[in-house]
Motif scaffolding. Sequence first.
Motif, PDB file in Angstrom:
ATOM      1  N   TRP A  77      -2.912  18.452   3.260  1.00 47.32           N
ATOM      2  CA  TRP A  77      -3.221  19.826   2.841  1.00 47.32           C
ATOM      3  C   TRP A  77      -4.619  20.193   3.327  1.00 47.32           C
ATOM      4  N   ALA A  78      -5.558  19.286   3.140  1.00 49.12           N
ATOM      5  CA  ALA A  78      -6.944  19.563   3.532  1.00 49.12           C
ATOM      6  C   ALA A  78      -7.058  19.736   5.047  1.00 49.12           C
ATOM      7  N   LEU A  79      -6.545  18.753   5.792  1.00 51.14           N
ATOM      8  CA  LEU A  79      -6.733  18.781   7.244  1.00 51.14           C
ATOM      9  C   LEU A  79      -5.947  19.930   7.869  1.00 51.14           C
ATOM     10  N   ASN A  80      -4.751  20.223   7.346  1.00 49.94           N
ATOM     11  CA  ASN A  80      -3.962  21.346   7.873  1.00 49.94           C
ATOM     12  C   ASN A  80      -4.645  22.681   7.613  1.00 49.94           C
ATOM     13  N   ASN A  81      -5.517  22.726   6.619  1.00 48.37           N
ATOM     14  CA  ASN A  81      -6.230  23.967   6.319  1.00 48.37           C
ATOM     15  C   ASN A  81      -7.663  23.939   6.852  1.00 48.37           C
ATOM     16  N   GLY A  82      -7.944  22.996   7.757  1.00 51.50           N
ATOM     17  CA  GLY A  82      -9.231  22.987   8.445  1.00 51.50           C
ATOM     18  C   GLY A  82     -10.384  22.471   7.613  1.00 51.50           C
ATOM     19  N   LYS A  83     -10.091  21.679   6.596  1.00 47.43           N
ATOM     20  CA  LYS A  83     -11.153  21.173   5.728  1.00 47.43           C
ATOM     21  C   LYS A  83     -11.438  19.708   6.028  1.00 47.43           C
ATOM     22  N   ARG A  84     -12.619  19.260   5.637  1.00 48.70           N
ATOM     23  CA  ARG A  84     -12.946  17.841   5.768  1.00 48.70           C
ATOM     24  C   ARG A  84     -12.625  17.108   4.466  1.00 48.70           C
ATOM     25  N   LEU A  85     -12.593  15.783   4.581  1.00 48.31           N
ATOM     26  CA  LEU A  85     -12.164  14.946   3.458  1.00 48.31           C
ATOM     27  C   LEU A  85     -13.267  13.998   3.047  1.00 48.31           C
ATOM     28  N   ARG A  86     -13.446  13.907   1.718  1.00 51.89           N
ATOM     29  CA  ARG A  86     -14.266  12.840   1.165  1.00 51.89           C
ATOM     30  C   ARG A  86     -13.316  11.819   0.569  1.00 51.89           C
ATOM     31  N   ASN A 105      -9.865  -6.902   1.046  1.00 51.35           N
ATOM     32  CA  ASN A 105      -8.617  -6.518   1.717  1.00 51.35           C
ATOM     33  C   ASN A 105      -8.270  -5.062   1.423  1.00 51.35           C
ATOM     34  N   HIS A 106      -8.475  -4.651   0.169  1.00 51.79           N
ATOM     35  CA  HIS A 106      -8.206  -3.257  -0.209  1.00 51.79           C
ATOM     36  C   HIS A 106      -9.108  -2.304   0.577  1.00 51.79           C
ATOM     37  N   VAL A 107     -10.398  -2.608   0.598  1.00 50.19           N
ATOM     38  CA  VAL A 107     -11.351  -1.760   1.325  1.00 50.19           C
ATOM     39  C   VAL A 107     -10.927  -1.649   2.793  1.00 50.19           C
ATOM     40  N   THR A 108     -10.616  -2.792   3.388  1.00 56.60           N
ATOM     41  CA  THR A 108     -10.260  -2.809   4.809  1.00 56.60           C
ATOM     42  C   THR A 108      -8.987  -2.015   5.080  1.00 56.60           C
ATOM     43  N   ARG A 109      -7.969  -2.259   4.284  1.00 57.26           N
ATOM     44  CA  ARG A 109      -6.673  -1.624   4.556  1.00 57.26           C
ATOM     45  C   ARG A 109      -6.726  -0.110   4.330  1.00 57.26           C
ATOM     46  N   VAL A 110      -7.361   0.331   3.254  1.00 54.58           N
ATOM     47  CA  VAL A 110      -7.374   1.769   2.964  1.00 54.58           C
ATOM     48  C   VAL A 110      -8.291   2.503   3.954  1.00 54.58           C
ATOM     49  N   ALA A 111      -9.467   1.923   4.223  1.00 59.25           N
ATOM     50  CA  ALA A 111     -10.376   2.571   5.178  1.00 59.25           C
ATOM     51  C   ALA A 111      -9.785   2.577   6.583  1.00 59.25           C
ATOM     52  N   THR A 112      -9.033   1.544   6.931  1.00 63.66           N
ATOM     53  CA  THR A 112      -8.382   1.509   8.243  1.00 63.66           C
ATOM     54  C   THR A 112      -7.283   2.563   8.326  1.00 63.66           C
ATOM     55  N   TYR A 113      -6.504   2.692   7.250  1.00 61.98           N
ATOM     56  CA  TYR A 113      -5.414   3.667   7.249  1.00 61.98           C
ATOM     57  C   TYR A 113      -5.942   5.087   7.477  1.00 61.98           C
ATOM     58  N   TYR A 114      -7.061   5.401   6.826  1.00 62.92           N
ATOM     59  CA  TYR A 114      -7.606   6.765   6.928  1.00 62.92           C
ATOM     60  C   TYR A 114      -8.670   6.900   8.022  1.00 62.92           C
ATOM     61  N   PHE A 161       0.833  -1.192   0.000  1.00 58.89           N
ATOM     62  CA  PHE A 161       0.000   0.000   0.000  1.00 58.89           C
ATOM     63  C   PHE A 161       0.874   1.250   0.000  1.00 58.89           C
ATOM     64  N   THR A 162       0.488   2.225  -0.818  1.00 60.44           N
ATOM     65  CA  THR A 162       1.237   3.481  -0.915  1.00 60.44           C
ATOM     66  C   THR A 162       0.272   4.639  -0.700  1.00 60.44           C
ATOM     67  N   PHE A 163       0.517   5.387   0.359  1.00 53.20           N
ATOM     68  CA  PHE A 163      -0.396   6.472   0.712  1.00 53.20           C
ATOM     69  C   PHE A 163       0.235   7.858   0.558  1.00 53.20           C
ATOM     70  N   GLY A 164       1.416   7.927  -0.036  1.00 55.26           N
ATOM     71  CA  GLY A 164       2.103   9.210  -0.134  1.00 55.26           C
ATOM     72  C   GLY A 164       1.301  10.261  -0.879  1.00 55.26           C
ATOM     73  N   SER A 165       0.765   9.913  -2.035  1.00 48.79           N
ATOM     74  CA  SER A 165       0.017  10.907  -2.827  1.00 48.79           C
ATOM     75  C   SER A 165      -1.309  11.247  -2.161  1.00 48.79           C
ATOM     76  N   GLY A 166      -1.957  10.241  -1.606  1.00 49.44           N
ATOM     77  CA  GLY A 166      -3.209  10.496  -0.898  1.00 49.44           C
ATOM     78  C   GLY A 166      -2.976  11.368   0.327  1.00 49.44           C
ATOM     79  N   ASP A 167      -1.894  11.082   1.033  1.00 49.78           N
ATOM     80  CA  ASP A 167      -1.585  11.858   2.238  1.00 49.78           C
ATOM     81  C   ASP A 167      -1.263  13.315   1.929  1.00 49.78           C
ATOM     82  N   GLN A 168      -0.641  13.537   0.769  1.00 45.94           N
ATOM     83  CA  GLN A 168      -0.307  14.915   0.399  1.00 45.94           C
ATOM     84  C   GLN A 168      -1.588  15.758   0.358  1.00 45.94           C
ATOM     85  N   ILE A 169      -2.630  15.178  -0.221  1.00 41.47           N
ATOM     86  CA  ILE A 169      -3.908  15.894  -0.312  1.00 41.47           C
ATOM     87  C   ILE A 169      -4.619  15.899   1.044  1.00 41.47           C
ATOM     88  N   ALA A 170      -4.614  14.754   1.724  1.00 42.84           N
ATOM     89  CA  ALA A 170      -5.275  14.688   3.035  1.00 42.84           C
ATOM     90  C   ALA A 170      -4.648  15.703   4.000  1.00 42.84           C
TER      91      ALA A 170
END
Length: 305
Positions: A69-78, A106-115, A58-67
């Motif tokens: 940015w959003a959370l640091n600026n007080g926004k919610r995430l979809r 497994n994908h659903v579980t791992r990604v939803a658990t990570y976030y 699993f690679t979350f680097g690109s997703g985290d970059q956006i997450a």
Amino acid sequence: ASTLGASAAERGRYFGTAIAGSRLSDSQYTTIANREFNMISAENEMKLDATEPNQNQFTFGSGDQIANWALNNGKRLRGHTLAWHSQQPGWMQRMEGSSLRSAMLNHVTRVATYYRGKIYAWDVVNEAFADGSSGARRDSNLQRTGNDWIEAAFRAARAADPNAKLCYNDYNTDNWSHAKTQAVYRMVQDFKSRGVPIDCVGFQAHFNSGNPVPSNYHTTLQNFADLGVDVQITELDIEGSGTSQADQYRGIVQACLAVTRCNGITVWGVRDSDSWRASGTPLLFNGNGQKKAAYDAVLAQLNTG
Ligand code: G3I
């Protein structure tokens, strides 16, 4: 209020945009996005090919970059999206049957658990119904694992992140009289009656001259809401320009505000030049970052009701 996000918040709603990681270094882009929007979807970075390029890596680097940015600026995430026939990594495209079913869960579980704890709502399953008049499921490797793959994905997502709203998301489900709309409606009705964990339905709302904003849009949103789910407009863009485009955007905002359980609206990009419709002008800001007539119409409607 004077921005989309603040004006929507006064109505108990959010106003969001899709963000592309590749544009976060563009200060005109981030200035507008930060000022106007308070809900963020990753345009591509949380999809299956981005988050699990090799099976069980699993690679979350690109997703985290956006997450971040959003959370640091007080926004919610979809979260967009956990299970989809498109943008699957190559290894998944080549899978079928019970091994694919396990890999998908497994994908659903791992990604939803990570976030877990960071996501307001997940598009758990995206675009699972066929276009046209059949009202059938879309044929895909996921569908061929068995008709219950959608509910299995929702149950896995609920177990992984019990506090995220879990949504079914699709396009061309805006016109109440269309077979695809009816088919999704019957699935949600069935899920609610059997206790399958579903909280919301996302209406992508990609409109153009061949697929205009229907006059019964409010009916569609209200009928789904009456099943006991929230409804959200998740990927809004409308081809065109000027007054005609502005009027259609205004109609969408009006329809959402008229439905108590319509929680918010997300547009699928910031400026026209950021849109997936490369040659079109479907968004609220032009390529120079200036507000269009459509922006003024949306803002005014949010402040009117
Ligand atoms: O990142 C690669 C780049 O490395 C490569 O050089 C380039 C060459 O084609 O491709 C780039 O990837 C592209 C990616 O967008 C990022 O720009 C893909 O080819 C392209 O297919 C992908 O398109 C995305 C599309 O989903 C794929 O299905 C769009 O950006 C994205 O806006 C669009 O979003 C979808 C929603 O997820 C679901 N609903 C419909 C909506 C619009 O199609």
